[in-house]
Write a protein that holds these residues in place. Structure first.
Motif, PDB file in Angstrom:
ATOM      1  N   ARG A 131       0.835  -1.214   0.000  1.00 25.62           N
ATOM      2  CA  ARG A 131       0.000   0.000   0.000  1.00 25.62           C
ATOM      3  C   ARG A 131       0.868   1.262   0.000  1.00 25.62           C
ATOM      4  NH1 ARG A 131      -5.283   0.102  -1.673  1.00 25.62           N
ATOM      5  NH2 ARG A 131      -6.077  -2.015  -1.353  1.00 25.62           N
ATOM      6  N   ASP A 134       1.781   1.686  -3.565  1.00 27.29           N
ATOM      7  CA  ASP A 134       0.695   2.262  -4.354  1.00 27.29           C
ATOM      8  C   ASP A 134       0.619   3.768  -4.162  1.00 27.29           C
ATOM      9  OD1 ASP A 134       0.131  -0.291  -5.173  1.00 27.29           O
ATOM     10  OD2 ASP A 134      -1.613  -0.551  -3.864  1.00 27.29           O
ATOM     11  N   ALA A 135       0.792   4.213  -2.920  1.00 27.16           N
ATOM     12  CA  ALA A 135       0.761   5.652  -2.647  1.00 27.16           C
ATOM     13  C   ALA A 135       1.952   6.344  -3.304  1.00 27.16           C
ATOM     14  CB  ALA A 135       0.765   5.909  -1.139  1.00 27.16           C
ATOM     15  N   ASN A 138       1.325   7.166  -6.844  1.00 24.10           N
ATOM     16  CA  ASN A 138       0.120   7.968  -7.068  1.00 24.10           C
ATOM     17  C   ASN A 138       0.264   9.355  -6.438  1.00 24.10           C
ATOM     18  OD1 ASN A 138      -2.186   6.393  -8.442  1.00 24.10           O
ATOM     19  ND2 ASN A 138      -1.363   4.911  -6.989  1.00 24.10           N
ATOM     20  N   GLU A 140       2.362  10.306  -4.301  1.00 30.97           N
ATOM     21  CA  GLU A 140       2.731  10.210  -2.886  1.00 30.97           C
ATOM     22  C   GLU A 140       1.547  10.480  -1.969  1.00 30.97           C
ATOM     23  OE1 GLU A 140       6.389  12.319  -1.999  1.00 30.97           O
ATOM     24  OE2 GLU A 140       6.975  12.126  -4.108  1.00 30.97           O
ATOM     25  N   ARG A 141       0.375  10.074  -2.455  1.00 34.00           N
ATOM     26  CA  ARG A 141      -0.842  10.154  -1.652  1.00 34.00           C
ATOM     27  C   ARG A 141      -1.622   8.850  -1.782  1.00 34.00           C
ATOM     28  NH1 ARG A 141      -2.240  14.935   0.574  1.00 34.00           N
ATOM     29  NH2 ARG A 141      -0.947  16.715  -0.050  1.00 34.00           N
ATOM     30  N   PHE A 142      -2.334   8.496  -0.720  1.00 30.99           N
ATOM     31  CA  PHE A 142      -3.148   7.289  -0.752  1.00 30.99           C
ATOM     32  C   PHE A 142      -4.380   7.533  -1.611  1.00 30.99           C
ATOM     33  CE2 PHE A 142      -0.718   6.811   3.169  1.00 30.99           C
ATOM     34  CZ  PHE A 142      -0.302   5.490   3.074  1.00 30.99           C
ATOM     35  N   ARG A 143      -4.654   6.594  -2.498  1.00 31.98           N
ATOM     36  CA  ARG A 143      -5.839   6.644  -3.347  1.00 31.98           C
ATOM     37  C   ARG A 143      -6.600   5.334  -3.127  1.00 31.98           C
ATOM     38  NH1 ARG A 143      -5.501  12.010  -4.245  1.00 31.98           N
ATOM     39  NH2 ARG A 143      -3.473  12.566  -5.168  1.00 31.98           N
ATOM     40  N   ASP A 165      -7.714   7.864   2.442  1.00 31.23           N
ATOM     41  CA  ASP A 165      -7.828   8.309   1.054  1.00 31.23           C
ATOM     42  C   ASP A 165      -7.510   9.801   0.930  1.00 31.23           C
ATOM     43  OD1 ASP A 165      -8.502   8.048  -1.711  1.00 31.23           O
ATOM     44  OD2 ASP A 165     -10.396   9.066  -1.284  1.00 31.23           O
ATOM     45  N   LEU A 169       1.669  10.636   1.972  1.00 35.75           N
ATOM     46  CA  LEU A 169       2.530   9.559   2.442  1.00 35.75           C
ATOM     47  C   LEU A 169       3.593  10.098   3.394  1.00 35.75           C
ATOM     48  CD1 LEU A 169       3.284   6.575   2.264  1.00 35.75           C
ATOM     49  CD2 LEU A 169       4.639   7.095   0.229  1.00 35.75           C
TER      50      LEU A 169
END
Length: 208
Positions: A131, A134-135, A138, A140-143, A165, A169
């Motif tokens: 996870r 993934d961030a 993207n 450097e943010r959680f999606r 969301d 990060l």
């Protein structure tokens, strides 16, 4: 008839331990060399010294200058380095110095887990790593979509779920990030121990 010339299969757990060791050494060396600058804002690295290091090479890029489509160019493109920034705040210096090495380590180890089919493990710390990856890719943010299935992903009291969301990060001195440098080092250390324990189980099974 057995093939005596076949290449022996390397244990991915053993490879993973060595790979994580290299990532940890790189992270800690980088942080250690910049620690005084991060904490006190003094003795920033001298980028002019890089020119001497770049000269230590065996290749001659001036004889192999090509554009992206492979066509020869009249001269080698110059990639000028950005100047070292002036950052008065220690948290800003921390972000500037450690964010990219941390991202590199996360991406590299997560890719290793993918390649060796370790990323499908439902171990919370492994899912935590994936996870973070993934961030990292993207912005450097959680999606995390509202209808998206999220396997349990946790490490050291940190939990990744749908409430994150849009969260950053890493912090940037103004916005608080989900993780910091020490969390990356700690997570990699935990994953190293996990691979060591998996290797021990595999070895004991072979012995039996």
């Amino acid at each position: 008839m057995s093939d005596t010339h076949s290449t022996p299969q390397l244990d991915p757990c053993r490879l993973g331990v060595a790979f994580i060791d290299a990532q940890l050494l790189s992270l800690c060396t980088h942080a250690g060399l910049l620690a005084d600058w991060i904490e006190n804002g003094q003795r920033a690295p001298d980028f002019s010294a890089l020119a001497r290091l770049v000269e230590h090479r065996r290749a001659h890029p001036e004889a192999h200058a090509h554009s992206e489509d492979g066509m020869p160019m009249k001269e080698e493109p110059q990639d000028a380095l950005q100047p070292w920034p002036t950052l008065p705040d220690a948290s800003q210096r921390m972000t500037f110095a450690l964010r990219v090495p941390c991202l590199n380590a996360i991406l590299a180890v997560a890719d290793f887990f993918d390649v060796h089919r370790l990323s499908s493990s439902r171990t919370p710390e492994v899912q935590f790593l994936m996870r973070l990856r993934d961030a990292a890719v993207n912005g450097e943010r959680f999606r995390i979509g509202a209808d998206e299935y999220v396997p349990h992903a946790a490490y050291g009291g940190l939990i990744i779920d749908k409430t994150l969301d849009g969260a950053a990060l890493f912090g940037d001195g103004a916005e608080t990030g989900f993780i910091a440098f020490g969390d990356v080092v700690g997570l990699l250390g935990y994953l190293r121990k996990l691979l060591k324990s998996m290797q021990a189980v595999i070895s004991s099974g072979d012995a039996g």
